[in-house]
Motif scaffolding. Structure first.
Motif, PDB file in Angstrom:
ATOM      1  N   LEU A 118       6.911  -1.086 -36.564  1.00 35.36           N
ATOM      2  CA  LEU A 118       7.587  -2.359 -36.785  1.00 35.36           C
ATOM      3  C   LEU A 118       7.425  -2.800 -38.235  1.00 35.36           C
ATOM      4  CD1 LEU A 118       8.938  -4.907 -35.259  1.00 35.36           C
ATOM      5  CD2 LEU A 118       6.631  -5.873 -35.382  1.00 35.36           C
ATOM      6  N   PHE A 119       6.201  -2.711 -38.734  1.00 32.80           N
ATOM      7  CA  PHE A 119       5.918  -3.098 -40.113  1.00 32.80           C
ATOM      8  C   PHE A 119       6.635  -2.170 -41.090  1.00 32.80           C
ATOM      9  CE2 PHE A 119       3.245  -2.951 -43.955  1.00 32.80           C
ATOM     10  CZ  PHE A 119       3.192  -4.301 -44.268  1.00 32.80           C
ATOM     11  N   ALA A 120       6.581  -0.858 -40.830  1.00 28.71           N
ATOM     12  CA  ALA A 120       7.220   0.106 -41.726  1.00 28.71           C
ATOM     13  C   ALA A 120       8.725  -0.125 -41.796  1.00 28.71           C
ATOM     14  CB  ALA A 120       6.921   1.533 -41.256  1.00 28.71           C
ATOM     15  N   ASN A 121       9.361  -0.377 -40.653  1.00 26.31           N
ATOM     16  CA  ASN A 121      10.802  -0.627 -40.642  1.00 26.31           C
ATOM     17  C   ASN A 121      11.166  -1.866 -41.448  1.00 26.31           C
ATOM     18  OD1 ASN A 121      11.684   1.552 -39.068  1.00 26.31           O
ATOM     19  ND2 ASN A 121      11.228   0.500 -37.147  1.00 26.31           N
ATOM     20  N   GLU A 122      10.332  -2.898 -41.339  1.00 27.93           N
ATOM     21  CA  GLU A 122      10.589  -4.128 -42.096  1.00 27.93           C
ATOM     22  C   GLU A 122      10.493  -3.875 -43.600  1.00 27.93           C
ATOM     23  OE1 GLU A 122      11.013  -8.328 -43.052  1.00 27.93           O
ATOM     24  OE2 GLU A 122      11.712  -7.004 -41.449  1.00 27.93           O
ATOM     25  N   ILE A 123       9.481  -3.117 -44.019  1.00 29.62           N
ATOM     26  CA  ILE A 123       9.304  -2.821 -45.437  1.00 29.62           C
ATOM     27  C   ILE A 123      10.465  -1.966 -45.953  1.00 29.62           C
ATOM     28  CG2 ILE A 123       7.846  -1.681 -47.148  1.00 29.62           C
ATOM     29  CD1 ILE A 123       6.717  -4.306 -46.077  1.00 29.62           C
ATOM     30  N   LEU A 124      10.897  -0.981 -45.157  1.00 24.19           N
ATOM     31  CA  LEU A 124      11.995  -0.106 -45.562  1.00 24.19           C
ATOM     32  C   LEU A 124      13.293  -0.886 -45.759  1.00 24.19           C
ATOM     33  CD1 LEU A 124      11.338   3.032 -43.323  1.00 24.19           C
ATOM     34  CD2 LEU A 124      11.181   2.919 -45.815  1.00 24.19           C
ATOM     35  N   GLN A 125      13.441  -2.000 -45.059  1.00 28.17           N
ATOM     36  CA  GLN A 125      14.630  -2.830 -45.203  1.00 28.17           C
ATOM     37  C   GLN A 125      14.512  -3.829 -46.357  1.00 28.17           C
ATOM     38  OE1 GLN A 125      15.731  -4.673 -41.449  1.00 28.17           O
ATOM     39  NE2 GLN A 125      15.355  -2.782 -40.318  1.00 28.17           N
ATOM     40  N   GLY A 126      13.400  -3.760 -47.095  1.00 33.75           N
ATOM     41  CA  GLY A 126      13.215  -4.671 -48.217  1.00 33.75           C
ATOM     42  C   GLY A 126      12.428  -5.917 -47.883  1.00 33.75           C
ATOM     43  N   ALA A 127      11.759  -5.913 -46.722  1.00 36.70           N
ATOM     44  CA  ALA A 127      10.907  -7.028 -46.290  1.00 36.70           C
ATOM     45  C   ALA A 127      11.643  -8.358 -46.269  1.00 36.70           C
ATOM     46  CB  ALA A 127       9.658  -7.121 -47.165  1.00 36.70           C
ATOM     47  N   PRO A 128      12.855  -8.440 -45.681  1.00 34.20           N
ATOM     48  CA  PRO A 128      13.598  -9.703 -45.698  1.00 34.20           C
ATOM     49  C   PRO A 128      12.937 -10.828 -44.910  1.00 34.20           C
ATOM     50  CG  PRO A 128      14.655  -8.130 -44.225  1.00 34.20           C
ATOM     51  CD  PRO A 128      13.599  -7.384 -44.961  1.00 34.20           C
ATOM     52  N   ARG A 129      12.150 -10.481 -43.898  1.00 33.14           N
ATOM     53  CA  ARG A 129      11.522 -11.516 -43.070  1.00 33.14           C
ATOM     54  C   ARG A 129      10.024 -11.645 -43.319  1.00 33.14           C
ATOM     55  NH1 ARG A 129      15.873  -9.435 -40.945  1.00 33.14           N
ATOM     56  NH2 ARG A 129      14.848  -7.422 -40.855  1.00 33.14           N
ATOM     57  N   ILE A 130       9.408 -10.609 -43.875  1.00 40.92           N
ATOM     58  CA  ILE A 130       7.962 -10.649 -44.065  1.00 40.92           C
ATOM     59  C   ILE A 130       7.586 -10.839 -45.532  1.00 40.92           C
ATOM     60  CG2 ILE A 130       7.371  -8.216 -44.522  1.00 40.92           C
ATOM     61  CD1 ILE A 130       5.271  -8.451 -42.325  1.00 40.92           C
ATOM     62  N   GLY A 131       8.590 -10.952 -46.397  1.00 40.43           N
ATOM     63  CA  GLY A 131       8.322 -11.110 -47.829  1.00 40.43           C
ATOM     64  C   GLY A 131       7.330 -12.206 -48.174  1.00 40.43           C
ATOM     65  N   PRO A 132       7.482 -13.411 -47.602  1.00 43.14           N
ATOM     66  CA  PRO A 132       6.506 -14.469 -47.919  1.00 43.14           C
ATOM     67  C   PRO A 132       5.076 -14.101 -47.552  1.00 43.14           C
ATOM     68  CG  PRO A 132       8.473 -15.405 -46.916  1.00 43.14           C
ATOM     69  CD  PRO A 132       8.601 -13.912 -46.789  1.00 43.14           C
ATOM     70  N   HIS A 133       4.896 -13.341 -46.451  1.00 45.40           N
ATOM     71  CA  HIS A 133       3.552 -12.905 -46.066  1.00 45.40           C
ATOM     72  C   HIS A 133       2.962 -11.970 -47.120  1.00 45.40           C
ATOM     73  CE1 HIS A 133       2.751 -14.591 -42.150  1.00 45.40           C
ATOM     74  NE2 HIS A 133       3.942 -14.227 -41.703  1.00 45.40           N
TER      75      HIS A 133
END
Length: 211
Positions: A118-133
């Motif tokens: 889940l984390f890897a997929n988010e990072i691969l997409q450019g972290a659009p939702r987890i960027g602030p974290h």
């Protein structure tokens, strides 16, 4: 002992009924399964509803939509994911503290492979939702750990090493076993993967870090 940066996790909302808490938990568990396989873009609320055994309207009673569920999962994941780095003891024996970190990260790839993907997929997409974290939680923690490792290197307790690249290498070599689980399973006997990985990484990082 000086604490690493980071706030304590928020207390669980006790205003929900037992049924509401159960349903919310079912939804998040189902969403974790779906997101870890399909990624954010490929996942749908219908898939999550089927996996949870609940209706789509029931899902929307608890969450505003797919993104709300995804962000909730990522919020929960970050505290768990950063915990082993926060637990490094500045007053401990440097090599053993770092080896404990390596071992714990490898254990997490075995215990929480879906969370890792889940984390890897988010990072691969450019972290659009987890960027602030990443900016609020991860960056100051890595700054703290890097400065600590550099102090240990300067004191002669560790061999010369770039602290940030060391941290990146630990992430890469441990999380690989979760993020590429299918490939690893094809290439190796799954019963021996994690025991063999632990022995290999122990030798690898001890040789790298021993003065």
């Amino acid at each position: 002992m000086r604490q690493a940066p980071g706030d304590a996790p928020p207390e669980e909302d006790t205003t929900m009924s037992r049924i509401q808490l159960r349903n919310r938990g079912l939804i998040l568990e189902a969403a974790l399964e779906v997101f870890s396989k399909q990624g954010f873009r490929g996942a749908t609320l219908d898939q999550i509803a089927v996996e949870a055994g609940l209706s789509k309207p029931n899902i929307l009673y608890y969450f505003d939509g797919k993104e709300d569920i995804h962000v909730t999962l990522l919020d929960q994941l970050m505290d768990r994911w950063l915990a082993p780095l926060r637990e490094i003891d500045p007053d401990g024996e440097p090599l053993e503290e770092l080896m404990c970190y390596v071992h714990r990260k490898l254990e997490m790839s075995q215990e929480f492979p879906r969370e890792s993907r889940l984390f890897a997929n988010e990072i691969l997409q450019g972290a659009p939702r987890i960027g602030p974290h990443l900016e609020r939680d991860l960056q100051p923690l890595v700054d703290w750990a890097s400065a600590l490792i550099q102090r240990w290197v300067d004191a002669g307790a560790l061999a010369p090493v770039d602290p940030r690249h060391l941290i990146f290498s630990i992430w890469a070599t441990t999380q690989h076993y979760a993020d590429f689980e299918t490939q690893v399973g094809v290439l190796m006997d799954s019963a021996q993967v994690h025991s063999g990985a632990k022995a290999h990484l122990d030798v690898l990082f001890r040789r790298l870090l021993t003065p």
